[in-house]
Design a protein around this motif. Structure first.
Motif, PDB file in Angstrom:
ATOM      1  N   PRO A   1       0.831  -1.211   0.000  1.00 43.76           N
ATOM      2  CA  PRO A   1       0.000   0.000   0.000  1.00 43.76           C
ATOM      3  C   PRO A   1       0.864   1.259   0.000  1.00 43.76           C
ATOM      4  CG  PRO A   1      -0.563  -1.463   1.830  1.00 43.76           C
ATOM      5  CD  PRO A   1       0.667  -2.016   1.191  1.00 43.76           C
ATOM      6  N   PHE A   2       0.455   2.223  -0.779  1.00 53.12           N
ATOM      7  CA  PHE A   2       1.177   3.491  -0.864  1.00 53.12           C
ATOM      8  C   PHE A   2       0.164   4.599  -1.078  1.00 53.12           C
ATOM      9  CE2 PHE A   2       3.170   6.880  -3.346  1.00 53.12           C
ATOM     10  CZ  PHE A   2       4.245   7.185  -2.546  1.00 53.12           C
ATOM     11  N   ALA A   3       0.333   5.668  -0.323  1.00 54.74           N
ATOM     12  CA  ALA A   3      -0.541   6.828  -0.492  1.00 54.74           C
ATOM     13  C   ALA A   3       0.298   8.087  -0.315  1.00 54.74           C
ATOM     14  CB  ALA A   3      -1.665   6.810   0.528  1.00 54.74           C
ATOM     15  N   ALA A   4       0.140   9.005  -1.224  1.00 55.58           N
ATOM     16  CA  ALA A   4       0.824  10.293  -1.143  1.00 55.58           C
ATOM     17  C   ALA A   4      -0.241  11.375  -1.219  1.00 55.58           C
ATOM     18  CB  ALA A   4       1.829  10.443  -2.275  1.00 55.58           C
ATOM     19  N   PRO A   5      -0.513  12.028  -0.089  1.00 54.74           N
ATOM     20  CA  PRO A   5      -1.557  13.052  -0.112  1.00 54.74           C
ATOM     21  C   PRO A   5      -1.181  14.201  -1.046  1.00 54.74           C
ATOM     22  CG  PRO A   5      -0.366  13.087   1.976  1.00 54.74           C
ATOM     23  CD  PRO A   5       0.140  11.913   1.206  1.00 54.74           C
ATOM     24  N   ALA A   6      -2.181  14.795  -1.618  1.00 57.82           N
ATOM     25  CA  ALA A   6      -1.974  15.923  -2.535  1.00 57.82           C
ATOM     26  C   ALA A   6      -1.745  17.190  -1.730  1.00 57.82           C
ATOM     27  CB  ALA A   6      -3.169  16.066  -3.464  1.00 57.82           C
TER      28      ALA A   6
ATOM     29  N   MET B   1       9.842  24.438  -1.234  1.00 58.89           N
ATOM     30  CA  MET B   1      11.141  23.885  -1.619  1.00 58.89           C
ATOM     31  C   MET B   1      11.833  24.902  -2.503  1.00 58.89           C
ATOM     32  SD  MET B   1      11.851  20.270  -3.479  1.00 58.89           S
ATOM     33  CE  MET B   1      13.432  19.829  -4.124  1.00 58.89           C
ATOM     34  N   PHE B   2      13.027  25.312  -2.104  1.00 54.18           N
ATOM     35  CA  PHE B   2      13.793  26.307  -2.849  1.00 54.18           C
ATOM     36  C   PHE B   2      12.996  27.590  -3.054  1.00 54.18           C
ATOM     37  CE2 PHE B   2      15.612  22.261  -4.694  1.00 54.18           C
ATOM     38  CZ  PHE B   2      16.744  22.293  -3.901  1.00 54.18           C
ATOM     39  N   GLY B   3      12.190  27.972  -2.064  1.00 53.80           N
ATOM     40  CA  GLY B   3      11.447  29.215  -2.110  1.00 53.80           C
ATOM     41  C   GLY B   3      10.163  29.176  -2.924  1.00 53.80           C
TER      42      GLY B   3
ATOM     43  N   VAL C   1       5.758  23.457  -4.041  1.00 55.04           N
ATOM     44  CA  VAL C   1       5.829  22.350  -4.992  1.00 55.04           C
ATOM     45  C   VAL C   1       4.992  21.186  -4.465  1.00 55.04           C
ATOM     46  CG1 VAL C   1       8.114  23.023  -5.837  1.00 55.04           C
ATOM     47  CG2 VAL C   1       7.919  21.423  -3.932  1.00 55.04           C
ATOM     48  N   PRO C   2       4.597  20.251  -5.329  1.00 54.99           N
ATOM     49  CA  PRO C   2       3.872  19.072  -4.858  1.00 54.99           C
ATOM     50  C   PRO C   2       4.708  18.289  -3.848  1.00 54.99           C
ATOM     51  CG  PRO C   2       3.789  19.215  -7.248  1.00 54.99           C
ATOM     52  CD  PRO C   2       4.730  20.277  -6.778  1.00 54.99           C
ATOM     53  N   GLY C   3       4.056  17.678  -2.879  1.00 59.40           N
ATOM     54  CA  GLY C   3       4.747  16.979  -1.795  1.00 59.40           C
ATOM     55  C   GLY C   3       5.633  15.838  -2.249  1.00 59.40           C
ATOM     56  N   ILE C   4       5.343  15.256  -3.390  1.00 59.95           N
ATOM     57  CA  ILE C   4       6.149  14.138  -3.874  1.00 59.95           C
ATOM     58  C   ILE C   4       7.496  14.598  -4.413  1.00 59.95           C
ATOM     59  CG2 ILE C   4       5.238  14.126  -6.217  1.00 59.95           C
ATOM     60  CD1 ILE C   4       5.792  10.964  -4.169  1.00 59.95           C
ATOM     61  N   LEU C   5       7.616  15.862  -4.815  1.00 58.21           N
ATOM     62  CA  LEU C   5       8.850  16.366  -5.408  1.00 58.21           C
ATOM     63  C   LEU C   5      10.043  16.302  -4.448  1.00 58.21           C
ATOM     64  CD1 LEU C   5       9.914  17.411  -8.076  1.00 58.21           C
ATOM     65  CD2 LEU C   5       9.409  19.713  -7.294  1.00 58.21           C
ATOM     66  N   PRO C   6       9.914  16.718  -3.177  1.00 62.41           N
ATOM     67  CA  PRO C   6      11.060  16.559  -2.271  1.00 62.41           C
ATOM     68  C   PRO C   6      11.452  15.091  -2.079  1.00 62.41           C
ATOM     69  CG  PRO C   6       9.476  18.075  -1.325  1.00 62.41           C
ATOM     70  CD  PRO C   6       8.838  17.479  -2.535  1.00 62.41           C
ATOM     71  N   LEU C   7      10.482  14.187  -2.095  1.00 61.75           N
ATOM     72  CA  LEU C   7      10.811  12.765  -1.980  1.00 61.75           C
ATOM     73  C   LEU C   7      11.601  12.290  -3.189  1.00 61.75           C
ATOM     74  CD1 LEU C   7       7.461  11.352  -0.573  1.00 61.75           C
ATOM     75  CD2 LEU C   7       9.584  11.773   0.665  1.00 61.75           C
ATOM     76  N   LEU C   8      11.190  12.716  -4.361  1.00 63.97           N
ATOM     77  CA  LEU C   8      11.920  12.358  -5.571  1.00 63.97           C
ATOM     78  C   LEU C   8      13.313  12.977  -5.572  1.00 63.97           C
ATOM     79  CD1 LEU C   8       9.071  12.677  -8.227  1.00 63.97           C
ATOM     80  CD2 LEU C   8      10.040  10.578  -7.258  1.00 63.97           C
TER      81      LEU C   8
ATOM     82  N   ALA D   1      20.060  12.910  -3.741  1.00 63.84           N
ATOM     83  CA  ALA D   1      20.847  12.664  -2.535  1.00 63.84           C
ATOM     84  C   ALA D   1      21.279  11.201  -2.422  1.00 63.84           C
ATOM     85  CB  ALA D   1      20.049  13.078  -1.304  1.00 63.84           C
ATOM     86  N   THR D   2      20.372  10.277  -2.671  1.00 69.12           N
ATOM     87  CA  THR D   2      20.722   8.863  -2.563  1.00 69.12           C
ATOM     88  C   THR D   2      21.708   8.467  -3.656  1.00 69.12           C
ATOM     89  OG1 THR D   2      18.570   8.394  -1.590  1.00 69.12           O
ATOM     90  CG2 THR D   2      19.780   6.526  -2.482  1.00 69.12           C
TER      91      THR D   2
END
Length: 144
Positions: free
Chosen positions: A32-37, A42-44, A47-54, A60-61
């Motif tokens: 199961p995976f859910a990413a709330p909208a 980010m950088f002033g 942005v959509p919440g998924i962008l920092p995760l990406l 970084a990884t």
């Protein structure tokens, strides 16, 4: 495989395989995976919440793995394996500093054991070639 495969290719292959497996598991609903909208700064900019995760996963990884693979030949595999464990110490330190999560006494003990291990391994990290006491000599043959 063998020596023909560059270390970065092996690391990249592993990361891509893991990504594909996770994508299949999420896509089929097994994981199961859910990413709330939501939007986050980010950088002033918002942005959509998924962008920092990406960003963390893609930049970084990837950079961390690449630098780690490049560092192993420079510092040696034994030292690199112990230094790699220092990630846990940094995570603990940043959680304490930035989030106020005070480590438990057993975590301090574990960190001290880890640091002692790094120091001991580093002290014994001489090159095996340097440990040899015998030296190769060319036999002296008298001229005719």
């Amino acid at each position: 495989a063998g020596d023909q495969l560059p270390p970065l290719a092996l690391a990249a292959g592993g990361l891509l395989t893991g990504t594909l497996v996770m994508a299949v598991l999420v896509g089929t609903g097994v994981l199961p995976f859910a990413a709330p909208a939501i939007t986050v700064p980010m950088f002033g900019a918002e942005v959509p919440g998924i962008l920092p995760l990406l960003w963390v996963g893609g930049v970084a990884t990837t950079l961390g793995y690449a630098l780690g693979v490049i560092a192993v030949p420079l510092i040696g595999s034994r030292v690199a394996s112990f230094v790699g464990l220092s990630e846990v110490l940094f995570a603990l330190g940043f959680a304490w500093l930035l989030l106020g999560e005070t480590p438990a006494p057993v975590q301090f003990l574990g960190g001290a054991v880890l640091l002692a291990g790094v120091v001991l391994v580093r002290m014994d990290a001489t090159d095996p070639v340097e440990r040899r006491t015998e030296t190769a000599t060319i036999p002296v043959v008298p001229a005719p």
